[in-house]
Design a protein around this motif. Structure first.
Motif, PDB file in Angstrom:
ATOM      1  N   GLU A 143       0.821  -1.217   0.000  1.00  0.00           N
ATOM      2  CA  GLU A 143       0.000   0.000   0.000  1.00  0.00           C
ATOM      3  C   GLU A 143       0.852   1.262   0.000  1.00  0.00           C
ATOM      4  O   GLU A 143       0.327   2.366  -0.154  1.00  0.00           O
ATOM      5  N   MET A 144       2.135   1.104   0.192  1.00  0.00           N
ATOM      6  CA  MET A 144       3.095   2.207   0.304  1.00  0.00           C
ATOM      7  C   MET A 144       2.611   3.266   1.303  1.00  0.00           C
ATOM      8  O   MET A 144       2.418   4.427   0.982  1.00  0.00           O
ATOM      9  N   ARG A 145       2.458   2.801   2.522  1.00  0.00           N
ATOM     10  CA  ARG A 145       2.067   3.722   3.598  1.00  0.00           C
ATOM     11  C   ARG A 145       2.616   3.200   4.916  1.00  0.00           C
ATOM     12  O   ARG A 145       2.822   1.999   5.106  1.00  0.00           O
ATOM     13  N   TRP A 146       2.882   4.141   5.813  1.00  0.00           N
ATOM     14  CA  TRP A 146       3.352   3.806   7.143  1.00  0.00           C
ATOM     15  C   TRP A 146       2.162   3.570   8.053  1.00  0.00           C
ATOM     16  O   TRP A 146       1.162   4.285   7.976  1.00  0.00           O
ATOM     17  N   ILE A 147       2.265   2.586   8.941  1.00  0.00           N
ATOM     18  CA  ILE A 147       1.189   2.297   9.880  1.00  0.00           C
ATOM     19  C   ILE A 147       1.777   2.133  11.278  1.00  0.00           C
ATOM     20  O   ILE A 147       2.950   1.771  11.438  1.00  0.00           O
ATOM     21  N   SER A 148       0.970   2.407  12.289  1.00  0.00           N
ATOM     22  CA  SER A 148       1.401   2.277  13.679  1.00  0.00           C
ATOM     23  C   SER A 148       0.261   1.710  14.516  1.00  0.00           C
ATOM     24  O   SER A 148      -0.887   2.135  14.371  1.00  0.00           O
ATOM     25  N   PRO A 149       0.552   0.751  15.399  1.00  0.00           N
ATOM     26  CA  PRO A 149      -0.489   0.183  16.253  1.00  0.00           C
ATOM     27  C   PRO A 149      -0.721   0.975  17.531  1.00  0.00           C
ATOM     28  O   PRO A 149      -1.611   0.642  18.310  1.00  0.00           O
ATOM     29  N   VAL A 150       0.077   2.033  17.763  1.00  0.00           N
ATOM     30  CA  VAL A 150      -0.050   2.819  18.993  1.00  0.00           C
ATOM     31  C   VAL A 150      -0.281   4.284  18.659  1.00  0.00           C
ATOM     32  O   VAL A 150       0.182   4.795  17.631  1.00  0.00           O
ATOM     33  N   GLN A 151      -0.983   4.971  19.552  1.00  0.00           N
ATOM     34  CA  GLN A 151      -1.319   6.375  19.326  1.00  0.00           C
ATOM     35  C   GLN A 151      -0.077   7.243  19.224  1.00  0.00           C
ATOM     36  O   GLN A 151      -0.026   8.203  18.449  1.00  0.00           O
ATOM     37  N   GLN A 152       0.964   6.872  19.974  1.00  0.00           N
ATOM     38  CA  GLN A 152       2.188   7.683  19.978  1.00  0.00           C
ATOM     39  C   GLN A 152       2.907   7.658  18.629  1.00  0.00           C
ATOM     40  O   GLN A 152       3.746   8.513  18.357  1.00  0.00           O
ATOM     41  N   GLY A 153       2.581   6.680  17.785  1.00  0.00           N
ATOM     42  CA  GLY A 153       3.225   6.602  16.493  1.00  0.00           C
ATOM     43  C   GLY A 153       2.439   7.240  15.367  1.00  0.00           C
ATOM     44  O   GLY A 153       2.956   7.400  14.250  1.00  0.00           O
ATOM     45  N   VAL A 154       1.191   7.632  15.649  1.00  0.00           N
ATOM     46  CA  VAL A 154       0.321   8.171  14.597  1.00  0.00           C
ATOM     47  C   VAL A 154       0.871   9.468  14.021  1.00  0.00           C
ATOM     48  O   VAL A 154       0.824   9.696  12.801  1.00  0.00           O
TER      49      VAL A 154
END
Length: 345
Positions: A143-154
């Protein structure tokens, strides 16, 4: 008297098709007893490069990279990793602020690299970051996108996903440049060893108070499994598996030690099973009747015969370590295959 019985349990015909180039890095803050930053590079799961912030120098760990890359290459890699160290020091401070942390020990870990199937031509890339042992950030290459499972990484994913040039840069690195370096390194490796090399195996028991050692050496590629059996059942207690160590000729060696009492040796049968490239060899350790040192010789004859049946097969790689730090890496235009840090989170 002690002797060894060798049994061929089977030869699995498999061909090496899927190869990997991986980098693992760890940045630490709050613990002065270990290096603040380390990074290792692995080809098909075998370490070929090492750096830490104590020695401040990238060093070769295999003969194939040592013979094919000179001082300029290692200087460039060293400078890139020194920069990574500084960026990750800043990233830890940013993370501590986001998680409302002050003191304590904190870590950034990273795993990134690529895979290539030399049969189908299929490729894949991966980039994963972690903070204090938990997932923090990853790149979805499809998808060529960054993802984060935690709010601090959004906040980081939003920033990086809006940078289209940066995304294109990573796409080019993981789909093209990393794969090119992977293929290049495989060619380097072939110059040292055209075919897999079977291990020479020995069992050594110095005396009744010493551990029993199962030693495999001279094998290539580096993937080997050493397992102890007690009365034909897998035995994992009181077993110490040593580090994988490169030999000067480009092969590897590894030792597994079994701590066992004289009574256990007397009343049980212990065996050492060594598996390499689909070939399994069992060495039965017959207990001694006295306390003298009785080294059991290197098993050469049987292994040499078996090597004729050996077919190349990469067992695959084990992704050990949780995931890596939380800053991006840049593709390298400096002559090394690994990417380098671009910006802090």
């Amino acid at each position: 008297m002690k002797h060894v019985l060798i049994l061929l349990l089977g030869v699995h015909l498999s061909y090496a098709t899927r190869h990997s180039l991986q980098y693992f890095s760890t940045a630490v803050s709050g613990d002065s007893s270990i290096a603040e930053y380390t990074e290792v590079g692995l080809l098909d799961g075998c370490e070929f490069m090492y750096f830490d912030s104590n020695i401040m120098k990238a060093v070769p760990k295999t003969e194939w990279i040592r013979q094919n890359e000179g001082a300029d290459y290692w200087d460039r890699v060293t400078q890139r990793l020194i920069n990574n160290h500084q960026v990750d020091k800043n990233n830890i401070q940013v993370a501590k602020e986001r998680f409302n942390q002050t003191g304590g020990v904190h870590t950034i870990q990273r795993m990134y690299g690529c895979e290539w199937d030399d049969d189908t031509g299929a490729t894949d890339g991966f980039f994963q970051d972690g903070y204090d042992g938990e997932d923090f950030l990853s790149l979805d290459l499809k998808e060529m996108r960054w993802i984060s499972p935690v709010q601090q990484g959004v906040i980081t994913t939003q920033k990086w996903n809006n940078d289209k040039a940066m995304l294109e840069h990573y796409k080019q690195y993981f789909t093209t440049e990393c794969v090119d370096w992977l293929k290049k390194y495989l060619e380097y490796e072939k110059r040292i060893h055209e075919k897999p090399v079977s291990p020479e195996v020995s069992i050594i028991h110095k005396d009744s108070s010493s551990p029993v050692s199962c030693h495999a050496t001279g094998f290539y590629p580096c993937k080997v499994t050493i397992t102890w059996l007690k009365n034909d059942q897998e035995h994992h207690e009181d077993v110490d598996l040593g580090e994988l160590v490169p030999n000067e000729d480009g092969t590897y060696q590894r030792t597994s030690k079994l701590r066992v009492t004289p009574d256990e040796m007397k009343n049980n049968k212990f065996s050492c099973v060594v598996e390499h490239q689909g070939k399994i060899v069992t060495a039965d350790e017959i207990r001694t009747n006295n306390g003298d040192s009785v080294p059991v010789g290197i098993i050469v004859g049987v292994v040499a015969a078996v090597v004729l049946l050996l077919v190349a097969g990469i067992v695959g790689f084990k992704v050990y370590q949780k995931k890596k730090g939380f800053k991006p890496v840049n593709s390298s235009d400096n002559g090394s295959n690994s990417s380098s840090s671009q910006t802090a989170a």
